[in-house]
Motif scaffolding. Structure first.
Motif, PDB file in Angstrom:
ATOM      1  N   SER A 311       2.733   7.877  15.771  1.00  0.00           N
ATOM      2  CA  SER A 311       1.586   6.776  15.932  1.00  0.00           C
ATOM      3  C   SER A 311       1.762   5.575  15.425  1.00  0.00           C
ATOM      4  CB  SER A 311       0.248   7.715  15.327  1.00  0.00           C
ATOM      5  OG  SER A 311      -0.700   6.653  15.704  1.00  0.00           O
ATOM      6  N   VAL A 312       2.257   4.575  16.425  1.00  0.00           N
ATOM      7  CA  VAL A 312       2.385   3.246  15.824  1.00  0.00           C
ATOM      8  C   VAL A 312       1.169   2.641  15.135  1.00  0.00           C
ATOM      9  CG1 VAL A 312       3.151   1.005  16.704  1.00  0.00           C
ATOM     10  CG2 VAL A 312       4.365   2.973  17.548  1.00  0.00           C
ATOM     11  N   PRO A 313      -0.014   2.811  15.980  1.00  0.00           N
ATOM     12  CA  PRO A 313      -1.121   2.219  15.241  1.00  0.00           C
ATOM     13  C   PRO A 313      -1.591   2.765  13.871  1.00  0.00           C
ATOM     14  CG  PRO A 313      -1.758   2.778  17.746  1.00  0.00           C
ATOM     15  CD  PRO A 313      -0.328   3.351  17.278  1.00  0.00           C
ATOM     16  N   ARG A 314      -1.253   4.071  13.948  1.00  0.00           N
ATOM     17  CA  ARG A 314      -1.378   4.562  12.422  1.00  0.00           C
ATOM     18  C   ARG A 314      -0.398   3.963  11.332  1.00  0.00           C
ATOM     19  NH1 ARG A 314      -1.716  10.751  12.194  1.00  0.00           N
ATOM     20  NH2 ARG A 314      -3.845  10.283  13.822  1.00  0.00           N
ATOM     21  N   MET A 315       0.777   3.949  11.672  1.00  0.00           N
ATOM     22  CA  MET A 315       1.862   3.326  10.985  1.00  0.00           C
ATOM     23  C   MET A 315       1.430   1.853  10.597  1.00  0.00           C
ATOM     24  SD  MET A 315       3.745   5.640  10.177  1.00  0.00           S
ATOM     25  CE  MET A 315       2.351   6.728  10.509  1.00  0.00           C
ATOM     26  N   TYR A 316       0.963   0.789  11.433  1.00  0.00           N
ATOM     27  CA  TYR A 316       0.379  -0.259  10.955  1.00  0.00           C
ATOM     28  C   TYR A 316      -0.850  -0.517  10.170  1.00  0.00           C
ATOM     29  CZ  TYR A 316       3.025  -2.329  15.111  1.00  0.00           C
ATOM     30  OH  TYR A 316       3.888  -2.645  15.992  1.00  0.00           O
ATOM     31  N   VAL A 317      -1.742   0.504  10.126  1.00  0.00           N
ATOM     32  CA  VAL A 317      -2.786   0.727   9.130  1.00  0.00           C
ATOM     33  C   VAL A 317      -2.212   1.264   7.675  1.00  0.00           C
ATOM     34  CG1 VAL A 317      -5.014   2.054   8.566  1.00  0.00           C
ATOM     35  CG2 VAL A 317      -4.438   1.297  10.871  1.00  0.00           C
ATOM     36  N   TYR A 318      -1.293   2.103   7.914  1.00  0.00           N
ATOM     37  CA  TYR A 318      -0.602   2.484   6.607  1.00  0.00           C
ATOM     38  C   TYR A 318       0.091   1.287   6.102  1.00  0.00           C
ATOM     39  CZ  TYR A 318      -1.812   7.348   7.651  1.00  0.00           C
ATOM     40  OH  TYR A 318      -2.356   8.671   7.789  1.00  0.00           O
ATOM     41  N   ALA A 319       0.772   0.713   6.577  1.00  0.00           N
ATOM     42  CA  ALA A 319       1.524  -0.397   6.228  1.00  0.00           C
ATOM     43  C   ALA A 319       0.780  -1.424   5.432  1.00  0.00           C
ATOM     44  CB  ALA A 319       2.473  -1.054   7.344  1.00  0.00           C
ATOM     45  N   MET A 320      -0.141  -1.966   6.081  1.00  0.00           N
ATOM     46  CA  MET A 320      -1.097  -2.830   5.572  1.00  0.00           C
ATOM     47  C   MET A 320      -1.701  -2.568   4.305  1.00  0.00           C
ATOM     48  SD  MET A 320      -0.267  -5.531   6.890  1.00  0.00           S
ATOM     49  CE  MET A 320      -1.573  -6.663   6.216  1.00  0.00           C
ATOM     50  N   LEU A 321      -2.139  -1.044   4.310  1.00  0.00           N
ATOM     51  CA  LEU A 321      -3.110  -0.276   3.083  1.00  0.00           C
ATOM     52  C   LEU A 321      -1.964  -0.707   1.782  1.00  0.00           C
ATOM     53  CD1 LEU A 321      -4.663   2.625   4.471  1.00  0.00           C
ATOM     54  CD2 LEU A 321      -5.907   0.499   3.578  1.00  0.00           C
ATOM     55  N   PHE A 322      -0.694  -0.437   2.157  1.00  0.00           N
ATOM     56  CA  PHE A 322       0.109  -0.408   0.833  1.00  0.00           C
ATOM     57  C   PHE A 322       0.494  -1.856   0.653  1.00  0.00           C
ATOM     58  CE2 PHE A 322       1.610   4.008   2.647  1.00  0.00           C
ATOM     59  CZ  PHE A 322       1.321   4.731   1.438  1.00  0.00           C
ATOM     60  N   ALA A 323       0.755  -2.616   1.552  1.00  0.00           N
ATOM     61  CA  ALA A 323       0.830  -4.101   1.205  1.00  0.00           C
ATOM     62  C   ALA A 323      -0.292  -4.464   0.595  1.00  0.00           C
ATOM     63  CB  ALA A 323       1.033  -4.942   2.437  1.00  0.00           C
ATOM     64  N   GLY A 324      -1.559  -4.413   1.089  1.00  0.00           N
ATOM     65  CA  GLY A 324      -2.749  -5.077   0.121  1.00  0.00           C
ATOM     66  C   GLY A 324      -2.834  -4.588  -1.115  1.00  0.00           C
ATOM     67  N   GLY A 325      -2.483  -2.981  -1.281  1.00  0.00           N
ATOM     68  CA  GLY A 325      -2.549  -2.557  -2.588  1.00  0.00           C
ATOM     69  C   GLY A 325      -1.430  -3.139  -3.404  1.00  0.00           C
ATOM     70  N   LEU A 326      -0.487  -3.475  -3.176  1.00  0.00           N
ATOM     71  CA  LEU A 326       0.528  -4.254  -3.809  1.00  0.00           C
ATOM     72  C   LEU A 326       0.138  -5.536  -4.193  1.00  0.00           C
ATOM     73  CD1 LEU A 326       3.831  -2.697  -2.011  1.00  0.00           C
ATOM     74  CD2 LEU A 326       3.140  -2.164  -4.352  1.00  0.00           C
ATOM     75  N   ALA A 327      -0.444  -6.215  -3.424  1.00  0.00           N
ATOM     76  CA  ALA A 327      -0.945  -7.514  -3.707  1.00  0.00           C
ATOM     77  C   ALA A 327      -1.937  -7.436  -4.606  1.00  0.00           C
ATOM     78  CB  ALA A 327      -1.484  -8.199  -2.323  1.00  0.00           C
ATOM     79  N   GLY A 328      -2.938  -6.346  -4.526  1.00  0.00           N
ATOM     80  CA  GLY A 328      -3.879  -5.986  -5.561  1.00  0.00           C
ATOM     81  C   GLY A 328      -3.304  -5.894  -7.038  1.00  0.00           C
ATOM     82  N   LEU A 329      -2.119  -5.150  -7.139  1.00  0.00           N
ATOM     83  CA  LEU A 329      -1.456  -5.131  -8.180  1.00  0.00           C
ATOM     84  C   LEU A 329      -1.012  -6.474  -8.661  1.00  0.00           C
ATOM     85  CD1 LEU A 329      -0.096  -3.261 -10.406  1.00  0.00           C
ATOM     86  CD2 LEU A 329       1.689  -3.222  -8.889  1.00  0.00           C
ATOM     87  N   ALA A 330      -0.524  -7.363  -7.999  1.00  0.00           N
ATOM     88  CA  ALA A 330      -0.344  -8.750  -8.525  1.00  0.00           C
ATOM     89  C   ALA A 330      -1.623  -9.473  -9.019  1.00  0.00           C
ATOM     90  CB  ALA A 330       0.387  -9.583  -7.139  1.00  0.00           C
ATOM     91  N   GLY A 331      -2.711  -9.171  -8.383  1.00  0.00           N
ATOM     92  CA  GLY A 331      -3.790  -9.913  -8.799  1.00  0.00           C
ATOM     93  C   GLY A 331      -4.354  -9.363 -10.133  1.00  0.00           C
ATOM     94  N   MET A 332      -4.255  -7.879 -10.290  1.00  0.00           N
ATOM     95  CA  MET A 332      -4.521  -7.358 -11.691  1.00  0.00           C
ATOM     96  C   MET A 332      -3.665  -7.822 -12.921  1.00  0.00           C
ATOM     97  SD  MET A 332      -7.212  -5.699 -11.027  1.00  0.00           S
ATOM     98  CE  MET A 332      -7.430  -6.961  -9.881  1.00  0.00           C
ATOM     99  N   ASN A 333      -2.343  -8.310 -12.207  1.00  0.00           N
ATOM    100  CA  ASN A 333      -1.356  -8.696 -13.490  1.00  0.00           C
ATOM    101  C   ASN A 333      -1.961 -10.268 -13.836  1.00  0.00           C
ATOM    102  OD1 ASN A 333       1.811  -7.709 -13.942  1.00  0.00           O
ATOM    103  ND2 ASN A 333       0.923  -6.676 -12.271  1.00  0.00           N
ATOM    104  N   GLN A 334      -2.799 -10.816 -12.949  1.00  0.00           N
ATOM    105  CA  GLN A 334      -3.262 -12.290 -13.009  1.00  0.00           C
ATOM    106  C   GLN A 334      -4.404 -12.161 -14.121  1.00  0.00           C
ATOM    107  OE1 GLN A 334      -0.898 -14.293 -12.657  1.00  0.00           O
ATOM    108  NE2 GLN A 334      -2.263 -15.719 -11.570  1.00  0.00           N
ATOM    109  N   ILE A 335      -5.590 -11.152 -13.773  1.00  0.00           N
ATOM    110  CA  ILE A 335      -6.765 -11.302 -14.536  1.00  0.00           C
ATOM    111  C   ILE A 335      -6.787 -10.072 -15.615  1.00  0.00           C
ATOM    112  CG2 ILE A 335      -8.049 -11.792 -12.491  1.00  0.00           C
ATOM    113  CD1 ILE A 335      -9.202  -9.021 -12.366  1.00  0.00           C
ATOM    114  N   GLN A 336      -5.615  -9.219 -15.557  1.00  0.00           N
ATOM    115  CA  GLN A 336      -5.684  -8.290 -16.918  1.00  0.00           C
ATOM    116  C   GLN A 336      -4.539  -8.786 -17.747  1.00  0.00           C
ATOM    117  OE1 GLN A 336      -5.819  -4.523 -14.164  1.00  0.00           O
ATOM    118  NE2 GLN A 336      -6.888  -4.090 -16.165  1.00  0.00           N
TER     119      GLN A 336
END
Length: 442
Positions: A311-336
């Motif tokens: 399912s290509v659409p599902r893989m796109y959703v999974y990929a962006m979920l992981f990508a956004g979560g990793l960017a969120g980890l970068a944000g936590m490195n900033q404020i924490q």
């Protein structure tokens, strides 16, 4: 001397009969040898090594450093002064060039790796800990961009994902007064979830509507920036209590990352350990898990992946979920970790866009991104010492970073500069061009 031998009636070298002479071969005879010897294994190994992407990447950094050195010399006051009488005393200008370039890169090393000018060991290695601290958010965000690249997505929304991650963490946990063992991981999870949701919106819109992720991420960056800017100006949301400044409350002490080596090394905290864990996780996900296989299949050829039942659409959703979560980890490195006194709409500090450079330099591979993040962390850490001790503008470091990306994006240029053997794809393209040229001429 060869020729006819009248005593024996035979011809050939030294009077040998023709059947005993070696068979002539080569381009002039029209006969090819029965077997062409294979090239030595050492030659094959060296050729493959020089064609490898790692050598190209390393030499791209070297080329960028060379150009950076030229810029250092060109902007140095002493070099410009001595250039006025170069033909009278060329040694003065050459010495000034050497002092400028060597002094600049020595200051970069001293500010990023090891400071040998101080006697205290802790002060000597503090530059290295600063490098690791600067590198942590770059690596986390770079992993998110690289993961999306592997799935065929161009995620340039790291800035918006970092901002929303910080906003989520601030709204959920900054008003709590919980023990550190609860509040610290709760803040971390809230930030990662916020980034994942913001990235997942892009994946969902692309999967459902086919909208291009570049347009979506650019627009959501603006939405996130203005949303967070409004929130830090609005009492009752993120604005600091009893204050009129557009800034959030400070990060609670119970939510801050503890320092790994104590207060003497303020930039190296638990966030770096979490980034190492994230790197291992992304490597396992993309290289060892079945989900990673499906993600990579979509990135290689979404049509073939769809034909194989993925399912290509599902893989796109999974990929962006992981990508956004990793960017969120970068944000936590900033404020924490890095900025605990409060944040505003500029908390990302350009990390969201620098992550694209880190992912490109790391060839979208987890450990390559890790190494690239360390390099860019070193450039950032050392740039301050370069400016303070040598008077070299910090902008020179930014130029070096841009040149690294330029050379990385043009491997044939790097191979041409350093006379490296062409890759098989380049040789095949050259052969096709020659064949097409001959066909046109015929």
């Amino acid at each position: 001397m060869s020729g006819h031998n009248p005593s024996t009636g035979a011809t050939g070298d030294a009077g040998l009969p023709p059947e005993q002479l070696p068979t002539a071969s080569g381009p002039l005879t029209g006969h090819s040898p029965a077997e062409t010897p294979a090239p030595p294994r050492t030659n094959q190994f060296l050729t493959e090594l020089l064609r490898s992407s790692w050598i190209t990447t390393l030499l791209a950094v070297v080329a960028a450093m060379i150009v950076g050195g030229i810029l250092m010399a060109a902007t140095n006051d002493q070099v410009r002064e001595t250039s006025g009488y170069f033909f009278a005393r060329p040694g003065d200008m050459l010495g000034a060039i050497w002092n400028s370039v060597y002094g600049g890169y020595e200051a970069l090393f001293r500010g990023a790796v090891f400071n040998s000018r101080v006697s205290d060991f802790g002060a000597q290695i503090r530059p290295l800990t600063n490098t690791l601290g600067f590198a942590a958010p770059l690596i986390a965000a770079g992993l998110g961009v690289a993961l999306a690249f592997r799935v065929g997505l161009f995620n340039i929304g790291g800035r918006g994902q970092i901002l929303i991650a910080c906003a989520f963490a601030g709204l959920i946990t900054f008003n709590l007064n919980l023990p550190m063992i609860i509040q610290l991981p709760l803040t971390l999870v809230a930030g990662i979830a916020g980034g994942a949701i913001w990235g997942g919106i892009v994946g969902l819109l692309k999967a459902r509507t086919g909208a291009h992720e570049v347009i979506l991420t650019i627009m959501l960056n603006y939405v996130a920036y203005y949303l967070v800017t409004w929130m830090v100006r609005t009492p009752g949301l993120l604005q600091r209590p009893a204050g009129d400044q557009p800034i959030s409350a400070a990060t609670p002490a119970n939510a801050q990352f503890p320092k790994l080596l104590g207060p003497q090394f303020p930039l190296l905290d638990l966030g770096f350990v979490l980034v190492v864990i994230a790197t291992v996780f992304v490597w396992w996900l993309m290289e060892r898990s079945s989900l990673g296989f499906r993600l990579r299949a979509v990135g290689e050829n979404p049509h073939a992946a769809r034909a194989a039942g993925i399912s290509v659409p599902r893989m796109y959703v999974y990929a962006m979920l992981f990508a956004g979560g990793l960017a969120g980890l970068a944000g936590m490195n900033q404020i924490q970790g890095a900025v605990t006194t409060g944040f505003d709409g500029l908390i990302d500090s350009g990390i969201g866009f620098d992550a694209i450079t880190v992912a490109l330099l790391g060839r979208s591979r987890p450990w390559g991104v890790f190494a690239a993040g360390i390099l860019f962390g070193a450039l950032k850490s050392g740039s301050f010492t370069m400016q303070a001790s040598q008077g070299i503008p910090v902008d020179i470091v930014l130029v070096v970073q841009a040149l690294i990306v330029l050379f990385i994006a043009a491997p044939p240029l790097v191979r041409t500069i350093f006379f490296l053997p062409k890759s098989e794809a380049e040789r095949a393209a050259k052969d096709r061009a020659k064949a097409a040229k001959k066909a046109v001429a015929a």
